[in-house]
Scaffold this motif. Sequence first.
Motif, PDB file in Angstrom:
ATOM      1  N   ASP A 104       8.127   1.233  12.430  1.00 41.69           N
ATOM      2  CA  ASP A 104       7.451   1.622  11.189  1.00 41.69           C
ATOM      3  C   ASP A 104       7.706   0.609  10.085  1.00 41.69           C
ATOM      4  O   ASP A 104       8.823   0.097   9.947  1.00 41.69           O
ATOM      5  N   PHE A 105       6.676   0.328   9.315  1.00 39.52           N
ATOM      6  CA  PHE A 105       6.800  -0.541   8.142  1.00 39.52           C
ATOM      7  C   PHE A 105       6.312   0.231   6.926  1.00 39.52           C
ATOM      8  O   PHE A 105       5.161   0.111   6.495  1.00 39.52           O
ATOM      9  N   PRO A 106       7.210   1.041   6.344  1.00 38.22           N
ATOM     10  CA  PRO A 106       6.807   1.871   5.206  1.00 38.22           C
ATOM     11  C   PRO A 106       6.452   1.036   3.980  1.00 38.22           C
ATOM     12  O   PRO A 106       6.815  -0.145   3.880  1.00 38.22           O
ATOM     13  N   ALA A 107       5.819   1.678   3.036  1.00 51.09           N
ATOM     14  CA  ALA A 107       5.477   1.045   1.764  1.00 51.09           C
ATOM     15  C   ALA A 107       6.719   0.447   1.108  1.00 51.09           C
ATOM     16  O   ALA A 107       7.796   1.051   1.131  1.00 51.09           O
TER      17      ALA A 107
ATOM     18  N   THR B  55       0.841  -1.197   0.000  1.00 50.76           N
ATOM     19  CA  THR B  55       0.000   0.000   0.000  1.00 50.76           C
ATOM     20  C   THR B  55       0.875   1.246   0.000  1.00 50.76           C
ATOM     21  O   THR B  55       2.101   1.166   0.071  1.00 50.76           O
ATOM     22  N   ALA B  56       0.224   2.406  -0.017  1.00 49.65           N
ATOM     23  CA  ALA B  56       0.967   3.672   0.000  1.00 49.65           C
ATOM     24  C   ALA B  56       1.282   4.133   1.421  1.00 49.65           C
ATOM     25  O   ALA B  56       2.057   5.069   1.606  1.00 49.65           O
ATOM     26  N   ASP B  57       0.677   3.472   2.406  1.00 45.51           N
ATOM     27  CA  ASP B  57       0.744   3.989   3.774  1.00 45.51           C
ATOM     28  C   ASP B  57       1.616   3.133   4.692  1.00 45.51           C
ATOM     29  O   ASP B  57       1.613   1.905   4.594  1.00 45.51           O
ATOM     30  N   ASN B  58       2.335   3.800   5.594  1.00 43.69           N
ATOM     31  CA  ASN B  58       3.049   3.129   6.673  1.00 43.69           C
ATOM     32  C   ASN B  58       2.092   2.203   7.437  1.00 43.69           C
ATOM     33  O   ASN B  58       0.907   2.511   7.579  1.00 43.69           O
ATOM     34  N   ARG B  59       2.638   1.078   7.914  1.00 44.22           N
ATOM     35  CA  ARG B  59       1.855   0.172   8.770  1.00 44.22           C
ATOM     36  C   ARG B  59       2.572   0.025  10.108  1.00 44.22           C
ATOM     37  O   ARG B  59       3.215  -1.006  10.379  1.00 44.22           O
ATOM     38  N   PRO B  60       2.529   1.044  10.970  1.00 41.36           N
ATOM     39  CA  PRO B  60       3.275   0.988  12.223  1.00 41.36           C
ATOM     40  C   PRO B  60       2.743  -0.088  13.164  1.00 41.36           C
ATOM     41  O   PRO B  60       1.543  -0.383  13.179  1.00 41.36           O
ATOM     42  N   VAL B  61       3.654  -0.670  13.933  1.00 41.51           N
ATOM     43  CA  VAL B  61       3.255  -1.622  14.974  1.00 41.51           C
ATOM     44  C   VAL B  61       3.880  -1.205  16.295  1.00 41.51           C
ATOM     45  O   VAL B  61       4.923  -0.536  16.327  1.00 41.51           O
ATOM     46  N   LYS B  62       3.258  -1.621  17.373  1.00 41.30           N
ATOM     47  CA  LYS B  62       3.832  -1.489  18.707  1.00 41.30           C
ATOM     48  C   LYS B  62       4.695  -2.719  18.954  1.00 41.30           C
ATOM     49  O   LYS B  62       4.250  -3.852  18.721  1.00 41.30           O
TER      50      LYS B  62
END
Length: 137
Positions: A82-85, A63-70
Amino acid sequence: AADTAYESENATIVQGAVESNHAGYSGTGFVNFDNVVGSYVEYSVNAAQAGTHTLTFRYANGTADNRPVKLTVDGGDKGTVDFPATGAWTTWKTVTATVQLTAGVNKVRTTATTANGGPNADKLTDTFTAPVDGEPP
Ligand code: GCU
């Protein structure tokens, strides 16, 4: 010490599924986090030595969006990863986090913090980088 790899498909998965429909993963597949806050993958990282470890997460995010996790270790908050595109679901990249681990099993959990869920998670590699006294390994 040698790196140790933990395949996501062998981890504890809560609100996620093991899938294999996007090529380039290691092992037998990857984890597709459910697209909800709170979905998680928890790895049992067995550290030979206590001290500073680099955790390398291999993932894809088409995707185009970051998928941040704790990130937590044995429940302790280690901040956000952070898990950037990556450009495509078949393009796999790595991000790292530096944490202190104890000798033995450490429960390393990555929990989605947005309604998009986490990235597609391929594997976690643990690299021991320094013992508790700070000297190089
Ligand atoms: C698509 C893709 C999945 C991914 C999902 C998502 O459905 O095929 O592999 O996990 O998007 O947005 O999380």
